[in-house]
Design an enzyme around this catalytic site. Structure first.
Site, short mmCIF file in Angstrom:
data_model
loop_
_atom_site.label_atom_id
_atom_site.label_comp_id
_atom_site.label_asym_id
_atom_site.label_seq_id
_atom_site.Cartn_x
_atom_site.Cartn_y
_atom_site.Cartn_z
NE ARG A 1 27.77 52.06 50.81
CZ ARG A 1 29.18 52.00 50.80
NH1 ARG A 1 29.89 53.01 50.82
NH2 ARG A 1 29.75 50.59 50.73
CE LYS B 1 41.00 41.81 49.35
NZ LYS B 1 40.25 42.38 48.31
N GLY C 1 31.80 46.32 44.97
CA GLY C 1 32.06 47.39 44.09
C GLY C 1 32.55 47.04 42.46
N GLY D 1 31.53 44.10 52.37
CA GLY D 1 31.88 43.21 53.32
C GLY D 1 31.03 42.69 54.33
P1 AMP Z 1 38.15 41.36 45.10
O1 AMP Z 1 38.49 42.42 46.08
O2 AMP Z 1 38.58 39.85 46.01
O3 AMP Z 1 36.71 41.22 44.61
O4 AMP Z 1 39.06 41.19 43.92
C1 AMP Z 1 38.82 42.11 42.77
C2 AMP Z 1 40.08 42.36 41.92
O5 AMP Z 1 40.35 41.09 41.45
C3 AMP Z 1 39.89 43.11 40.76
O6 AMP Z 1 40.53 44.40 40.93
C4 AMP Z 1 40.35 42.45 39.66
O7 AMP Z 1 41.21 43.03 39.01
C5 AMP Z 1 41.19 41.10 40.33
N1 AMP Z 1 41.24 39.98 39.50
C6 AMP Z 1 40.10 39.38 38.89
N2 AMP Z 1 40.56 38.16 38.40
C7 AMP Z 1 41.92 38.19 38.15
C8 AMP Z 1 42.91 37.60 37.94
N3 AMP Z 1 42.61 36.34 37.23
N4 AMP Z 1 44.26 37.72 38.10
C9 AMP Z 1 44.55 38.90 38.92
N5 AMP Z 1 43.56 39.58 39.30
C10 AMP Z 1 42.34 39.39 39.06
#
Ligand code: AMP
Length: 401
Positions: free
Chosen positions: A39, A202, A360, A383
């Site tokens: 950044r 998410k 991240g 975001g």
């Molecule tokens: P996000 O903030 O939506 O980008 O999610 C990131 C998080 O998703 C990371 O901490 C990963 O460990 C989690 N993640 C990715 N794939 C899976 C999965 N198949 N099951 C559970 N968590 C996951």
């Protein structure tokens, strides 16, 4: 929209005092050593341009979430040495960001000098779109420069209210670059094939992106926890795999399947997964088709057939965007899919593709593979990037056009 934004490029800062809103909210270790300075790196050219033209610079930023309390742990003072070394000049610091003393310090600045002010979030007003706080800040310069794309999605005083006190001709931005890169995807302007990879957990934060980009992309690859709601809605068995509870997701997915029937082949889901019998690195594992995960098992990474399929698509793509890991990459045993994707995107970039990566976790996995430097552009605004891809007008942009 872009044409209306004035950038710093065609402006001469001689004898001007630029109040620059940057995002110096960098990750640090317990000794306040910066662990990722991307950044700051992105703001250095802006600062250098102004200094070289003998302008004066007042820097404002937030750091962490002190929630209106002036906590020593959240002071920006630790940046003084780092910035002074980077810029090869003495960076002055003052432990507040508004008030008479700050104004005096600003008035004492000579051309080509720089003053870093204390964390904006030591005032709760920063996060409340507060006119008075904005007015106080506006006294610290005659040109406002927004160089903080990563906070452009926030309704915060220094982003949305402060520019109004400067009048349109005195408001400049540097974040045009980020917006131009995102346009390659948003309006399908990039070289084809255009590929979007989405992962993470998410789905609610990314589903609108699919809806928006299905009209412009050639391939949308979905991995990680995001894929299970798709598999479930198609009648697959996902066992105990992650499924975000949100009624809207099912509705939106059904809508996407219905509305874009003729384009649905653009969306590629995993074929196989590495399933685990518990959520830990040392869990027992088996590689199985994603449509038939038994109860008691959960998919924690994409399997080898999926890696191959996704990598083949990435290799033939000319414009690539990636946000979100393909599995629980924090566990070494479930990081293979994400790391393979990171390496393949880096290789494609070396061969001439344009790559834009945000979030991240995706950045962390690139660093694990030592290939972050090979990416065309690492977006510092997770975001803000996601909101832009949903085609939402960012409040920070709306405030300056
Ligand atoms: P996000 O903030 O939506 O980008 O999610 C990131 C998080 O998703 C990371 O901490 C990963 O460990 C989690 N993640 C990715 N794939 C899976 C999965 N198949 N099951 C559970 N968590 C996951």
């Amino acid at each position: 929209m872009i044409k209306e934004i004035k950038t710093i490029d065609n402006f001469n800062f001689e004898n001007q005092t630029a109040l620059i809103r940057v995002d110096f909210n960098v990750p640090v270790n317990k000794f306040y050593r910066i662990t990722d300075d991307t950044r700051i790196q992105y703001s250095i050219p802006t600062i250098q341009k102004i200094l070289s033209e003998k302008g004066k610079i007042v820097i404002i930023s937030h750091f962490g979430r002190p929630k209106g309390i002036p906590l020593k742990t959240h002071s920006l003072k630790f940046l003084v040495n780092y910035l002074s070394k980077k810029l090869k000049i003495t960076v002055n610091f003052f432990g507040d960001c508004i008030g008479e003393t700050v104004i005096k310090k600003v008035n004492k600045l000579k051309n080509g000098e720089i003053l870093l002010l204390e964390n904006l979030r030591f005032y709760k007003e920063e996060e409340k779109e507060d006119e008075n706080f904005a007015f106080e800040l506006s006294k610290l310069g005659n040109i406002y420069v927004n160089d903080a794309f990563s906070v452009a999605h926030r309704f915060h005083t220094s982003i949305t209210v402060l520019p109004k006190f400067f009048g349109k001709k005195n408001v400049l931005v540097f974040l045009k670059r980020e917006i131009q890169y995102l346009d390659q995807f948003l309006y399908g302007k990039g070289k084809r094939p255009i590929t979007i990879l989405l992962g993470g957990s998410k789905i609610s934060s990314k589903i609108e992106i699919i809806e928006n980009l299905i009209n412009f992309a050639d391939y949308i690859l979905i991995g990680g926890g995001m894929s299970y709601p798709f598999i479930k809605i198609k009648g697959g068995k996902i066992g105990d795999s992650l499924i975000e509870k949100d009624e809207k997701i099912e509705k939106t997915l059904k809508k996407i399947f219905h509305k874009y029937q003729n384009k649905i082949e653009i969306i590629h889901l995993p074929i196989d997964v590495v399933a685990a019998d518990s959520f830990k690195n040392e869990a027992n594992t088996k590689t199985i088709p994603i449509h038939s995960i038994p109860n008691g098992w959960m998919g924690l990474d994409i399997g080898p057939r999926t890696i191959k399929k996704f990598c083949e698509i990435i290799e033939k793509s000319k414009t690539i965007l990636w946000n979100g890991p393909m599995g629980v990459f924090e566990f070494q045993n479930f990081s293979l899919g994400t790391r393979f994707i990171a390496k393949t995107i880096a290789n494609s970039t070396e061969k001439g593709a344009f790559s834009l990566i945000g979030g991240g976790d995706s950045l962390a996995s690139l660093r694990m593979e030592n290939c972050d430097k090979k990416i065309s552009y690492l977006s510092t605004g997770g975001g803000a990037m996601l909101d832009s891809l949903k085609n939402k007008m960012l409040p920070g942009i709306k405030a300056i056009i």
